[in-house]
Scaffold this motif. Sequence first.
Motif, PDB file in Angstrom:
ATOM      1  N   PRO A 134       0.786  -1.128  -0.249  1.00  0.00           N
ATOM      2  CA  PRO A 134       0.271   0.140   0.248  1.00  0.00           C
ATOM      3  C   PRO A 134       0.805   1.512  -0.336  1.00  0.00           C
ATOM      4  O   PRO A 134       0.162   2.409   0.439  1.00  0.00           O
ATOM      5  CB  PRO A 134      -0.403  -0.031   1.753  1.00  0.00           C
ATOM      6  N   ASP A 135       2.033   0.876  -0.222  1.00  0.00           N
ATOM      7  CA  ASP A 135       3.245   2.025   0.426  1.00  0.00           C
ATOM      8  C   ASP A 135       3.700   2.772  -1.185  1.00  0.00           C
ATOM      9  O   ASP A 135       4.318   4.031  -1.141  1.00  0.00           O
ATOM     10  CB  ASP A 135       3.743   2.135   1.371  1.00  0.00           C
ATOM     11  N   THR A 136       2.934   2.566  -1.944  1.00  0.00           N
ATOM     12  CA  THR A 136       3.737   2.679  -3.163  1.00  0.00           C
ATOM     13  C   THR A 136       2.388   3.161  -3.865  1.00  0.00           C
ATOM     14  O   THR A 136       1.480   2.734  -4.272  1.00  0.00           O
ATOM     15  CB  THR A 136       4.559   1.469  -3.792  1.00  0.00           C
ATOM     16  N   TRP A 137       3.303   4.099  -5.418  1.00  0.00           N
ATOM     17  CA  TRP A 137       1.955   4.495  -6.228  1.00  0.00           C
ATOM     18  C   TRP A 137       2.321   3.298  -7.645  1.00  0.00           C
ATOM     19  O   TRP A 137       2.246   2.610  -7.407  1.00  0.00           O
ATOM     20  CB  TRP A 137       2.179   5.775  -7.206  1.00  0.00           C
ATOM     21  N   ARG A 138       0.488   3.607  -7.843  1.00  0.00           N
ATOM     22  CA  ARG A 138       0.423   2.646  -8.900  1.00  0.00           C
ATOM     23  C   ARG A 138       0.240   3.049 -10.042  1.00  0.00           C
ATOM     24  O   ARG A 138      -0.646   3.894 -10.497  1.00  0.00           O
ATOM     25  CB  ARG A 138      -1.146   1.699  -7.932  1.00  0.00           C
ATOM     26  N   GLN A 139       0.175   2.434 -11.185  1.00  0.00           N
ATOM     27  CA  GLN A 139       0.466   3.137 -12.332  1.00  0.00           C
ATOM     28  C   GLN A 139      -1.323   2.208 -12.995  1.00  0.00           C
ATOM     29  O   GLN A 139      -2.103   1.322 -12.365  1.00  0.00           O
ATOM     30  CB  GLN A 139       0.956   2.088 -13.829  1.00  0.00           C
ATOM     31  N   TRP A 140      -1.652   3.158 -13.867  1.00  0.00           N
ATOM     32  CA  TRP A 140      -3.865   2.473 -14.222  1.00  0.00           C
ATOM     33  C   TRP A 140      -3.181   3.289 -15.804  1.00  0.00           C
ATOM     34  O   TRP A 140      -1.742   3.679 -16.784  1.00  0.00           O
ATOM     35  CB  TRP A 140      -4.222   3.422 -14.115  1.00  0.00           C
ATOM     36  N   SER A 141      -4.327   2.294 -16.291  1.00  0.00           N
ATOM     37  CA  SER A 141      -4.397   1.797 -18.039  1.00  0.00           C
ATOM     38  C   SER A 141      -5.625   2.220 -18.750  1.00  0.00           C
ATOM     39  O   SER A 141      -6.393   1.132 -18.516  1.00  0.00           O
ATOM     40  CB  SER A 141      -2.956   1.739 -18.670  1.00  0.00           C
ATOM     41  N   ILE A 142      -5.912   3.008 -19.697  1.00  0.00           N
ATOM     42  CA  ILE A 142      -7.696   2.431 -20.349  1.00  0.00           C
ATOM     43  C   ILE A 142      -7.160   3.037 -22.097  1.00  0.00           C
ATOM     44  O   ILE A 142      -7.100   4.149 -22.455  1.00  0.00           O
ATOM     45  CB  ILE A 142      -8.634   3.946 -19.818  1.00  0.00           C
ATOM     46  N   ASP A 143      -7.768   2.189 -22.762  1.00  0.00           N
ATOM     47  CA  ASP A 143      -7.930   2.374 -24.256  1.00  0.00           C
ATOM     48  C   ASP A 143      -8.747   3.412 -24.535  1.00  0.00           C
ATOM     49  O   ASP A 143     -10.193   3.555 -23.898  1.00  0.00           O
ATOM     50  CB  ASP A 143      -7.905   1.027 -25.069  1.00  0.00           C
ATOM     51  N   TRP A 144      -8.719   4.198 -25.437  1.00  0.00           N
ATOM     52  CA  TRP A 144      -9.733   5.466 -26.309  1.00  0.00           C
ATOM     53  C   TRP A 144      -9.584   4.958 -27.535  1.00  0.00           C
ATOM     54  O   TRP A 144      -8.914   5.299 -28.095  1.00  0.00           O
ATOM     55  CB  TRP A 144      -9.841   6.560 -25.200  1.00  0.00           C
ATOM     56  N   ASP A 145     -11.108   5.154 -28.305  1.00  0.00           N
ATOM     57  CA  ASP A 145     -11.255   6.366 -29.404  1.00  0.00           C
ATOM     58  C   ASP A 145     -11.562   7.269 -29.455  1.00  0.00           C
ATOM     59  O   ASP A 145     -12.322   8.202 -29.445  1.00  0.00           O
ATOM     60  CB  ASP A 145     -12.499   5.149 -30.110  1.00  0.00           C
ATOM     61  N   ALA A 146     -10.439   7.716 -30.344  1.00  0.00           N
ATOM     62  CA  ALA A 146     -10.325   9.468 -30.180  1.00  0.00           C
ATOM     63  C   ALA A 146     -10.909   9.584 -31.544  1.00  0.00           C
ATOM     64  O   ALA A 146     -10.461   9.268 -32.308  1.00  0.00           O
ATOM     65  CB  ALA A 146      -9.556   9.677 -29.879  1.00  0.00           C
ATOM     66  N   THR A 147     -11.811  11.100 -30.959  1.00  0.00           N
ATOM     67  CA  THR A 147     -12.468  10.899 -32.636  1.00  0.00           C
ATOM     68  C   THR A 147     -12.033  13.077 -32.468  1.00  0.00           C
ATOM     69  O   THR A 147     -11.349  13.716 -32.304  1.00  0.00           O
ATOM     70  CB  THR A 147     -13.926  11.481 -32.443  1.00  0.00           C
ATOM     71  N   PRO A 148     -12.268  13.167 -33.987  1.00  0.00           N
ATOM     72  CA  PRO A 148     -11.286  14.556 -33.548  1.00  0.00           C
ATOM     73  C   PRO A 148     -11.951  15.900 -33.522  1.00  0.00           C
ATOM     74  O   PRO A 148     -13.197  15.572 -33.060  1.00  0.00           O
ATOM     75  CB  PRO A 148     -11.937  14.842 -35.749  1.00  0.00           C
ATOM     76  N   GLY A 149     -11.102  16.876 -32.907  1.00  0.00           N
ATOM     77  CA  GLY A 149     -11.409  17.584 -32.141  1.00  0.00           C
ATOM     78  C   GLY A 149     -11.256  18.017 -30.861  1.00  0.00           C
ATOM     79  O   GLY A 149      -9.983  17.389 -30.338  1.00  0.00           O
ATOM     80  N   GLU A 150     -11.410  18.899 -30.175  1.00  0.00           N
ATOM     81  CA  GLU A 150     -10.708  19.170 -28.665  1.00  0.00           C
ATOM     82  C   GLU A 150     -11.697  18.538 -27.356  1.00  0.00           C
ATOM     83  O   GLU A 150     -12.346  18.133 -27.461  1.00  0.00           O
ATOM     84  CB  GLU A 150     -10.355  20.520 -28.155  1.00  0.00           C
ATOM     85  N   HIS A 151     -10.271  17.498 -26.749  1.00  0.00           N
ATOM     86  CA  HIS A 151     -11.246  17.508 -26.259  1.00  0.00           C
ATOM     87  C   HIS A 151     -10.640  16.611 -24.675  1.00  0.00           C
ATOM     88  O   HIS A 151      -9.060  17.405 -24.545  1.00  0.00           O
ATOM     89  CB  HIS A 151     -10.948  15.353 -25.848  1.00  0.00           C
ATOM     90  N   ALA A 152     -11.054  16.736 -23.087  1.00  0.00           N
ATOM     91  CA  ALA A 152     -10.319  17.415 -22.075  1.00  0.00           C
ATOM     92  C   ALA A 152     -11.035  15.685 -20.940  1.00  0.00           C
ATOM     93  O   ALA A 152     -11.763  15.380 -21.298  1.00  0.00           O
ATOM     94  CB  ALA A 152     -11.280  17.849 -20.865  1.00  0.00           C
ATOM     95  N   ILE A 153      -9.575  15.262 -20.811  1.00  0.00           N
ATOM     96  CA  ILE A 153      -9.695  14.009 -20.098  1.00  0.00           C
ATOM     97  C   ILE A 153      -9.183  14.113 -18.831  1.00  0.00           C
ATOM     98  O   ILE A 153      -8.046  15.173 -18.329  1.00  0.00           O
ATOM     99  CB  ILE A 153      -8.519  13.203 -21.076  1.00  0.00           C
ATOM    100  N   GLN A 154     -10.196  13.459 -17.616  1.00  0.00           N
ATOM    101  CA  GLN A 154     -10.168  13.900 -15.990  1.00  0.00           C
ATOM    102  C   GLN A 154      -9.678  12.015 -15.493  1.00  0.00           C
ATOM    103  O   GLN A 154     -10.344  11.765 -16.788  1.00  0.00           O
ATOM    104  CB  GLN A 154     -11.046  14.603 -15.543  1.00  0.00           C
ATOM    105  N   VAL A 155      -9.252  12.664 -14.970  1.00  0.00           N
ATOM    106  CA  VAL A 155      -8.807  11.292 -14.018  1.00  0.00           C
ATOM    107  C   VAL A 155      -9.205  11.787 -12.429  1.00  0.00           C
ATOM    108  O   VAL A 155      -9.200  12.094 -11.714  1.00  0.00           O
ATOM    109  CB  VAL A 155      -7.706  10.718 -14.421  1.00  0.00           C
ATOM    110  N   ARG A 156      -9.640  10.356 -11.279  1.00  0.00           N
ATOM    111  CA  ARG A 156     -10.374  10.438 -10.146  1.00  0.00           C
ATOM    112  C   ARG A 156      -9.518   9.159  -9.641  1.00  0.00           C
ATOM    113  O   ARG A 156      -9.641   7.716 -10.654  1.00  0.00           O
ATOM    114  CB  ARG A 156     -10.600  10.698  -9.849  1.00  0.00           C
ATOM    115  N   ALA A 157      -9.049   8.555  -8.359  1.00  0.00           N
ATOM    116  CA  ALA A 157      -8.437   7.837  -7.483  1.00  0.00           C
ATOM    117  C   ALA A 157      -9.449   7.486  -6.620  1.00  0.00           C
ATOM    118  O   ALA A 157      -9.758   8.471  -5.996  1.00  0.00           O
ATOM    119  CB  ALA A 157      -7.255   7.553  -7.777  1.00  0.00           C
ATOM    120  N   THR A 158      -9.325   6.318  -6.557  1.00  0.00           N
ATOM    121  CA  THR A 158     -10.287   5.736  -4.132  1.00  0.00           C
ATOM    122  C   THR A 158      -9.239   5.085  -4.196  1.00  0.00           C
ATOM    123  O   THR A 158      -8.746   4.137  -4.853  1.00  0.00           O
ATOM    124  CB  THR A 158     -11.599   5.465  -4.985  1.00  0.00           C
TER     125      THR A 158
END
Length: 557
Positions: free
Chosen positions: A503-527
């Motif tokens: 429990p004392d280290t950080w943890r990597q995470w990843s997710i795939d996204w089908d990106a569409t043309p335009g400007e996009h804002a990506i947000q993340v949150r952890a629990t």
Amino acid sequence: MRVPAWAGWLVGLVSGGVALGVAQLVAGAVGPAAFPVVAVGDAAVDAAPAPLKDFAIAAFGENDKAVLVGGVLVVLAVVAAFIGVLARRRLSLGFAGFAVFGVVGLLAVLTRPDTGVLDLLPTVVGTLAGAWALRWLLRRATTFTPALASAYDRAPQPAMVPGASVDDEDARLEEAPEEGPAEGPEDGPERPAVMRAGGWVPEFDRRRLLTGVAGGVVVAGAATWLGREFGGRQAVDAARTSVALPKPATPAKPLPAGVDFKLPGLSPFVTPNKDFYRVDTAIVVPQVDPNDWTLRIHGLVDRPVELTYADLLGRPLTEADVTLTCVSNDVGGPYVGNARWLGVRMADVLREAGLRSGADMLLSTSADGFTCGTPVDVVMDGRDALFAIAMNGEALPVDHGFPVRQVVPGLYGYVSATKWVVDIKVTRFDEDEAYWTPRGWAAKGPIKTQSRIDIPGYGDRLKAGRTTIAGVAWAQHTGVDAVEVRVDSGQWRVAKLAEVPGPDTWRQWSIDWDATPGEHAIQVRATDAAGRTQTDQLAPPAPDGATGWHTVTVQVS
């Protein structure tokens, strides 16, 4: 004749350089912290209001100390040049300017902890050297040459030496009248005076000045280099590389498979020592010889303890993977890193000392005088709080606390991670304050759950189609249980989590996204593992850590 203004500036700058170079040389023998520029910088750090410190860290990051020292040197250069301009009119004004330099330096040195009489020597000797260089350079800037006698007065003149340099400050530095009788020499050719036409006339000697300036630059540069060499960095580096690390009595668990996704641009699970963030108050990194190092534990204890470096290496050592985080880290900021540490458990040493009832704070002190207050209950609750001697398989780098530093999982560094630690006073929060507390920061600093997007980066341009979003999340000493990502305020999607050893280290995470043309804002949150999810409420680092969701904006085409 008067020395030109540009020459005065040059003389002042070189004289100031000689003063600082000689001071650096003497400080190399006395101690780097006695160098007046360092002392002034340290005093400025201590006196600066908290908002200014926050701005410096946010604007300059790990380079904030270099920027501060650079600023001090720029101010000193401007003042030294101005002193040179004043001195070309009257040397006593130049001496007065260097005296002010010296007083400011001495006052700054006296503000540092454990200042001794020897610590004043660099400033005193440097000031005297600068004043001497000022006088010498101005003497070289003026020579006397014979002039044709006028019809007005062909009276015989005293014998003079062609090309002789000025040695009489009043005659040399004050403009002589163009006509009329001039002062006679006081002591013949050894103290020439400004003579009227038909005798000897003063002339500005550019060549002699520039050769003198070149010599002054060489002296200043050589003294600075020697001072830094004498400062002990090489000796401490040699001592560090000669340390033979004992094997841990309690080794860390092997890293599980899948702990690192190894994606380009994603922070690796283990942060290399050379890339590990550094945030501290030390203008000059303390050079602590492990052979002279001791750790004193005293205060509300039954049996005060004093340990040497050899004592520490001879004790049972524990190895642990721990992520450290700086409280000044903004949401999504860089001041977090993970390493494998080796050291002695703090709790074991404190039990030997015998904690008295009511003790709730460990006031630790660094070799450079910095202090931090660590809650006793956190150190004693079973987590791997260490007096660390090694980082990622090698003795601590000097920049990261060699020979010994504290590592306490779950607390921001300003209340736990004292580098170059030399003293621990067991005390109470209602009786003592650490360095940052009176400057507006919370007395206790538990780390808040946070997550960061590493890829893609802010402002990146992506191609339409499937792409990977990835980053790290941390919640030391609780652990990260889930990470969610959303795009353009849409539905939250659960990310894939890498494995972790505890429990004392950080943890990597990843997710795939089908990106569409335009400007996009990506947000993340952890629990975290206790079920607490990051708040979306934005808050600055002060007084106890930043909050909010990290957001990255990208362009897709």
